[in-house]
Design a protein around this motif. Structure first.
Motif, PDB file in Angstrom:
ATOM      1  N   TYR A 176       0.818  -1.218   0.000  1.00 55.66           N
ATOM      2  CA  TYR A 176       0.000   0.000   0.000  1.00 55.66           C
ATOM      3  C   TYR A 176       0.851   1.268   0.000  1.00 55.66           C
ATOM      4  O   TYR A 176       0.408   2.307  -0.508  1.00 55.66           O
ATOM      5  N   LEU A 177       2.056   1.200   0.541  1.00 56.27           N
ATOM      6  CA  LEU A 177       2.895   2.388   0.609  1.00 56.27           C
ATOM      7  C   LEU A 177       3.799   2.569  -0.607  1.00 56.27           C
ATOM      8  O   LEU A 177       4.243   3.693  -0.888  1.00 56.27           O
ATOM      9  N   SER A 178       4.072   1.486  -1.325  1.00 56.49           N
ATOM     10  CA  SER A 178       5.032   1.588  -2.415  1.00 56.49           C
ATOM     11  C   SER A 178       4.598   0.943  -3.727  1.00 56.49           C
ATOM     12  O   SER A 178       4.962   1.442  -4.799  1.00 56.49           O
ATOM     13  N   ASP A 179       3.835  -0.137  -3.677  1.00 58.66           N
ATOM     14  CA  ASP A 179       3.510  -0.874  -4.891  1.00 58.66           C
ATOM     15  C   ASP A 179       2.048  -0.782  -5.318  1.00 58.66           C
ATOM     16  O   ASP A 179       1.631  -1.459  -6.263  1.00 58.66           O
ATOM     17  N   SER A 220      -2.065   3.167  -7.522  1.00 55.36           N
ATOM     18  CA  SER A 220      -2.214   4.624  -7.403  1.00 55.36           C
ATOM     19  C   SER A 220      -0.879   5.299  -7.122  1.00 55.36           C
ATOM     20  O   SER A 220      -0.650   6.446  -7.543  1.00 55.36           O
ATOM     21  N   VAL A 221       0.014   4.609  -6.410  1.00 61.01           N
ATOM     22  CA  VAL A 221       1.330   5.153  -6.098  1.00 61.01           C
ATOM     23  C   VAL A 221       2.245   5.055  -7.310  1.00 61.01           C
ATOM     24  O   VAL A 221       2.919   6.020  -7.685  1.00 61.01           O
ATOM     25  N   ILE A 222       2.261   3.892  -7.940  1.00 63.90           N
ATOM     26  CA  ILE A 222       3.169   3.662  -9.071  1.00 63.90           C
ATOM     27  C   ILE A 222       2.806   4.530 -10.268  1.00 63.90           C
ATOM     28  O   ILE A 222       3.681   5.082 -10.946  1.00 63.90           O
ATOM     29  N   SER A 223       1.510   4.656 -10.548  1.00 60.29           N
ATOM     30  CA  SER A 223       1.067   5.358 -11.760  1.00 60.29           C
ATOM     31  C   SER A 223       0.854   6.853 -11.555  1.00 60.29           C
ATOM     32  O   SER A 223       0.344   7.527 -12.459  1.00 60.29           O
ATOM     33  N   PHE A 224       1.240   7.383 -10.407  1.00 61.19           N
ATOM     34  CA  PHE A 224       0.996   8.809 -10.150  1.00 61.19           C
ATOM     35  C   PHE A 224       1.750   9.672 -11.154  1.00 61.19           C
ATOM     36  O   PHE A 224       2.913   9.414 -11.488  1.00 61.19           O
ATOM     37  N   ARG A 225       1.093  10.707 -11.605  1.00 62.90           N
ATOM     38  CA  ARG A 225       1.720  11.701 -12.490  1.00 62.90           C
ATOM     39  C   ARG A 225       1.165  13.081 -12.135  1.00 62.90           C
ATOM     40  O   ARG A 225      -0.041  13.296 -12.157  1.00 62.90           O
ATOM     41  N   TRP A 226       2.058  14.000 -11.792  1.00 60.00           N
ATOM     42  CA  TRP A 226       1.657  15.360 -11.443  1.00 60.00           C
ATOM     43  C   TRP A 226       1.259  16.110 -12.706  1.00 60.00           C
ATOM     44  O   TRP A 226       2.055  16.299 -13.622  1.00 60.00           O
ATOM     45  N   SER A 271       9.362   3.946  -0.876  1.00 56.26           N
ATOM     46  CA  SER A 271       9.304   4.278  -2.304  1.00 56.26           C
ATOM     47  C   SER A 271      10.673   4.681  -2.831  1.00 56.26           C
ATOM     48  O   SER A 271      11.040   4.337  -3.966  1.00 56.26           O
ATOM     49  N   THR A 272      11.440   5.407  -2.021  1.00 55.97           N
ATOM     50  CA  THR A 272      12.785   5.811  -2.440  1.00 55.97           C
ATOM     51  C   THR A 272      13.688   4.599  -2.613  1.00 55.97           C
ATOM     52  O   THR A 272      14.439   4.508  -3.598  1.00 55.97           O
ATOM     53  N   ALA A 273      13.625   3.660  -1.667  1.00 57.91           N
ATOM     54  CA  ALA A 273      14.434   2.449  -1.777  1.00 57.91           C
ATOM     55  C   ALA A 273      14.085   1.671  -3.042  1.00 57.91           C
ATOM     56  O   ALA A 273      14.968   1.194  -3.772  1.00 57.91           O
ATOM     57  N   THR A 274      12.793   1.562  -3.340  1.00 59.51           N
ATOM     58  CA  THR A 274      12.354   0.857  -4.551  1.00 59.51           C
ATOM     59  C   THR A 274      12.769   1.605  -5.806  1.00 59.51           C
ATOM     60  O   THR A 274      13.230   1.008  -6.788  1.00 59.51           O
ATOM     61  N   GLU A 275      12.618   2.922  -5.778  1.00 63.99           N
ATOM     62  CA  GLU A 275      12.964   3.739  -6.947  1.00 63.99           C
ATOM     63  C   GLU A 275      14.453   3.653  -7.253  1.00 63.99           C
ATOM     64  O   GLU A 275      14.863   3.541  -8.423  1.00 63.99           O
ATOM     65  N   ILE A 276      15.276   3.680  -6.230  1.00 61.05           N
ATOM     66  CA  ILE A 276      16.725   3.565  -6.428  1.00 61.05           C
ATOM     67  C   ILE A 276      17.067   2.204  -7.015  1.00 61.05           C
ATOM     68  O   ILE A 276      17.886   2.085  -7.928  1.00 61.05           O
ATOM     69  N   ARG A 277      16.446   1.173  -6.488  1.00 61.56           N
ATOM     70  CA  ARG A 277      16.718  -0.182  -6.971  1.00 61.56           C
ATOM     71  C   ARG A 277      16.316  -0.361  -8.432  1.00 61.56           C
ATOM     72  O   ARG A 277      17.013  -1.032  -9.206  1.00 61.56           O
ATOM     73  N   GLU A 278      15.211   0.270  -8.841  1.00 61.77           N
ATOM     74  CA  GLU A 278      14.704   0.071 -10.196  1.00 61.77           C
ATOM     75  C   GLU A 278      15.324   0.992 -11.236  1.00 61.77           C
ATOM     76  O   GLU A 278      15.319   0.673 -12.437  1.00 61.77           O
ATOM     77  N   PRO A 335       7.912  14.601 -12.916  1.00 60.42           N
ATOM     78  CA  PRO A 335       7.206  14.413 -11.636  1.00 60.42           C
ATOM     79  C   PRO A 335       6.176  13.290 -11.708  1.00 60.42           C
ATOM     80  O   PRO A 335       4.961  13.524 -11.753  1.00 60.42           O
ATOM     81  N   SER A 336       6.650  12.063 -11.733  1.00 65.06           N
ATOM     82  CA  SER A 336       5.749  10.914 -11.793  1.00 65.06           C
ATOM     83  C   SER A 336       6.369   9.755 -11.018  1.00 65.06           C
ATOM     84  O   SER A 336       7.586   9.706 -10.797  1.00 65.06           O
ATOM     85  N   GLY A 337       5.505   8.843 -10.572  1.00 65.90           N
ATOM     86  CA  GLY A 337       5.986   7.670  -9.866  1.00 65.90           C
ATOM     87  C   GLY A 337       5.839   7.776  -8.360  1.00 65.90           C
ATOM     88  O   GLY A 337       5.193   8.675  -7.824  1.00 65.90           O
ATOM     89  N   ARG A 338       6.457   6.823  -7.669  1.00 62.42           N
ATOM     90  CA  ARG A 338       6.265   6.651  -6.230  1.00 62.42           C
ATOM     91  C   ARG A 338       6.683   7.873  -5.416  1.00 62.42           C
ATOM     92  O   ARG A 338       5.936   8.356  -4.564  1.00 62.42           O
ATOM     93  N   VAL A 339       7.902   8.330  -5.650  1.00 65.94           N
ATOM     94  CA  VAL A 339       8.441   9.427  -4.839  1.00 65.94           C
ATOM     95  C   VAL A 339       7.573  10.676  -4.961  1.00 65.94           C
ATOM     96  O   VAL A 339       7.273  11.351  -3.963  1.00 65.94           O
TER      97      VAL A 339
END
Length: 296
Positions: A8-11, A14-20, A88-95, A119-123
């Motif tokens: 719910y916090l990272s995967d 709604s979190v993954i597909s976010f786009r400002w 989300s930052t840990a996942t984003e760095i890994r990917e 400005p899109s994605g988890r972070v």
């Protein structure tokens, strides 16, 4: 349980597909930002003047459990944002590390986004939640006006600048925002938890806890801004550096307001030091104002 929290916090989709963007994100336009800040400033002044006309100046307005509930909600929201952006930052760095690992370390990525970052994605989802929480944070001003019968200009400008800078982070994909949100939400969760603790009747600490948190937060922000500048010069540029410059100017203004506010209060207390009763009153009022004007 841990897997569910991580999802719910990272995967979560709604979190993954976010786009400002201005079409789909509530509060994402310049018109909304400016209107909200102007309305906040005008309504604060209006409430203060209205109370001055209707109620004696030294008579506070009782609020019951509302400030305690606000502190509890802000502590929980801050803790959730901290956990969410950390995962989300840990996942984003890994990917995405394959893209920038030759030029940056993970810590450098936290300070300096690669040029072209969108400005899109988890972070950025959690940056957006942080931006929205700034408007809930503004309610502290009305508690100050109602309980202490004071209109603290430092507090008004501080909260307005915080909303404006968090908008800049999203609008220009500004570097440095990840660390800023991590540090800020960690401090907020502790401070608002402490406020809730004291509001429900438990004893507080014997030193100015909130002011020390202010100093810690300002010091960390200053160190991070220096880091961004060095990386921008030595690593080929950081994304959103124009917004970062404006952000630095606004943070400098907050620092000057903070120093001016507390130095003036310290000098006022020294002038009132001739009477023991006045000293006691000044200390109590000082503690209340410190709690209400904490820089979020």
């Amino acid at each position: 349980m841990a897997t569910l929290i991580y999802y719910y916090l990272s995967d979560h989709p709604s979190v993954i597909s976010f786009r400002w963007n201005h079409a789909n994100c509530w509060g994402s336009t310049w018109a909304f930002l400016v209107t909200s800040i102007v309305f906040y400033l005008c309504s604060s002044i209006f409430v203060h003047l209205l109370l001055a006309l209707l109620i004696k100046r030294d008579r506070p307005v009782p609020l019951g459990p509302i400030p305690a509930l606000h502190s509890l909600s802000m502590a929980l929201i801050s803790a959730t944002i901290f956990a969410g952006i950390l995962l989300s930052t840990a996942t984003e760095i890994r990917e995405t590390r394959w893209f920038w690992r030759r030029s940056k370390t993970p810590f450098q990525w936290l300070l300096c986004f690669p040029l072209g970052t969108r400005p899109s994605g988890r972070v950025f989802f959690w940056s957006y939640i942080y931006y929205l929480s700034r408007f809930l944070h503004m309610w502290r001003s009305f508690f100050t006006i109602l309980r202490l019968r004071k209109l603290v200009l430092f507090q008004l400008f501080n909260y307005s600048i915080m909303a404006f800078t968090s908008f800049l982070w999203l609008e220009f994909s500004q570097s440095f925002q990840v660390l800023a949100i991590l540090i800020s939400t960690l401090v907020y969760s502790v401070v608002y938890g402490y406020r809730f603790w004291t509001a429900i009747g438990f004893p507080g600490v014997c030193f100015p806890f909130v002011v020390n948190c202010q100093i810690l937060l300002l010091g960390c922000n200053l160190a991070c801004h220096i880091g961004v500048l060095l990386l921008h010069i030595n690593k080929g540029g950081c994304n959103g550096i124009g917004a970062w410059v404006l952000n630095s100017v606004l943070n400098g203004a907050i620092l000057l307001l903070f120093l001016n506010f507390h130095v003036r209060r310290h000098l006022d207390k020294r002038k009132q030091g001739s009477s023991p009763m006045v000293v006691v009153v000044a200390k109590n009022e000082s503690k209340s104002v410190d709690d209400e004007t904490y820089r979020s």
